[in-house]
Design an enzyme around this catalytic site. Sequence first.
Site, mmCIF file in Angstrom:
data_model
loop_
_atom_site.group_PDB
_atom_site.id
_atom_site.type_symbol
_atom_site.label_atom_id
_atom_site.label_comp_id
_atom_site.label_asym_id
_atom_site.label_seq_id
_atom_site.Cartn_x
_atom_site.Cartn_y
_atom_site.Cartn_z
ATOM 1 N N SER A 8 9.807 21.471 33.018
ATOM 2 C CA SER A 8 10.029 20.601 33.193
ATOM 3 C C SER A 8 8.682 19.481 33.186
ATOM 4 O O SER A 8 8.543 18.711 32.378
ATOM 5 C CB SER A 8 10.724 19.571 33.476
ATOM 6 O OG SER A 8 10.480 19.626 35.150
ATOM 7 N N HIS A 20 11.920 23.850 26.939
ATOM 8 C CA HIS A 20 12.224 23.613 27.679
ATOM 9 C C HIS A 20 13.569 22.888 27.179
ATOM 10 O O HIS A 20 13.783 22.397 26.390
ATOM 11 C CB HIS A 20 10.875 21.861 28.303
ATOM 12 C CG HIS A 20 11.993 20.977 28.858
ATOM 13 N ND1 HIS A 20 11.694 19.805 28.380
ATOM 14 C CD2 HIS A 20 12.916 21.353 29.797
ATOM 15 C CE1 HIS A 20 12.475 19.419 29.686
ATOM 16 N NE2 HIS A 20 12.688 19.938 30.274
ATOM 17 N N ASN A 50 9.761 13.955 28.827
ATOM 18 C CA ASN A 50 9.738 13.619 31.212
ATOM 19 C C ASN A 50 8.484 12.648 30.603
ATOM 20 O O ASN A 50 8.756 11.667 31.807
ATOM 21 C CB ASN A 50 9.613 15.104 31.135
ATOM 22 C CG ASN A 50 10.540 15.081 32.008
ATOM 23 O OD1 ASN A 50 12.000 14.232 32.101
ATOM 24 N ND2 ASN A 50 10.255 16.748 32.258
#
Length: 502
Positions: free
Chosen positions: A123, A144, A194
Amino acid sequence: MAVSDKDFTVGVIGAGAMGQGIVQVGLEGGCKIVLHDAKPGGAEAARDLVFGRLDRLVEKGRLEADAVAAMKERLEIAADLAGMAPCQVVIEAVFEDLELKRRIFGELEKHVAADAILASNTSSLPIAAIARGCEARGRVAGMHFFNPVPLMKLVEIIKGPETEDAVAATLAELGRRMGRTPVTVKDAPGFLVNTGGRAYTTEGLRLLHEGVGTPAQIDAIMKDCCGFRMGPFELLDLTGIDVNYPVSMIVYEGYLHDPRLKTVPHHKALYEAGRLGRKTKAGFYRYDDKGGILDAPSPDHATDAAAPSTVILAEDDPRLTEFCAGLGISISEVDDGVSPILCAPIGEDATTLAARTGRDYRRLVALDLTPDISRRITIMTAPGADPAMRDAVAALVGREGRKVTAIQDSPGFVAQRIRAMVGNLSCEMAQIGLASPAEIDLAMTLGLNYPQGPLAMVDAMGVATTCRILDRLQAITGEDRYRPSLWLRRRALLGLSATMAA
């Protein structure tokens, strides 16, 4: 072998929650799956859990029993990495340890075919760093998935600096076969979601750090006024402080301490104290056994004050004039020295506006008219303001059933700050080429359940308005945290959409 072929075989290394989810969507997509886990019995236990979930989908009528029986036949357990030999793609889904991932990839190269693709479900770790020890770096990429994999439709396909275009294209095709929506992303700390997701929570944390509002107040504003499904603190507690704090630090350090990505000391304190959110029944909120929030303070400002009969406007503002007309309140052209003074600043706090206009800060009440105010409106006052003025205005704007949240003085209130920061970070991701504007908006809506893509959000707020909010935040706070991205500033100056590609 083409991804669409019946016998296309995918290896999955790691039988935790993510690995199990990848196995499930791979089986539902018609792939053959080879599963390995280093823990003795781990792969078998994961297989049983996946089969149990598939059986429940049959019970719910979402899958046919014959189809699930065929899926079960397509899953094979591998005792070691040599069992990955027949796989066209191997997806590694072990925990975030760079050296471990490097060892796994190095060992895989001894067993799989020369044209087999090696993908990591990392991630946040750079794909280039994982591929560094491989002989054939061009076949290494990121794939991912998001947790829970069967429910989250997004998959990020990450191209390392040496990843071949055909490899990324094959993984995107595999993602579609698994029922996911692929977005191709450049290799960078935190990749796309992220990184982009940092702004929503870290600006909420900054507002808490400054004492602007409570978690309950900030969450209520973002849900009721901005359409987010969860407020930043509910989201932090749901994902877990043990997850979001380390990721925040990885991204912050990966971008060499860019202040736009900085978190706050309280975030670290919760992590070190083991107050990790729902999973420990305590984080920013306290939780019962079912995950319900306990004893949260109300975000609503309660008052029994009487609404004023007349108000003064701090400056000419057509939005505020229209708002007052809708309330049926009289606006005095002459300051009588006793009535509340209303303002609706963009990017300013009440203190700065009072100093700029020369208005009496003790009677000044600021209203945020930029978001949806049909259910809730945010008001704020400067230090030293008369609480009676705040309460009178709260009674006025809330008398038709609208809820009122009263916060401490803040440039840009809550909604302006958080939305501008969310939009600005996505503008920066577009500027540095992490993905196209369309893919950024798609990824952020699918991966984070945002009410709209952040670049579309900038357009909805107004590109020039968003840039103005950030300019004023930077000027008032003196922090480069709020510097507008060049992507945003140039489009504001030219009157262009934030979603317009370079």
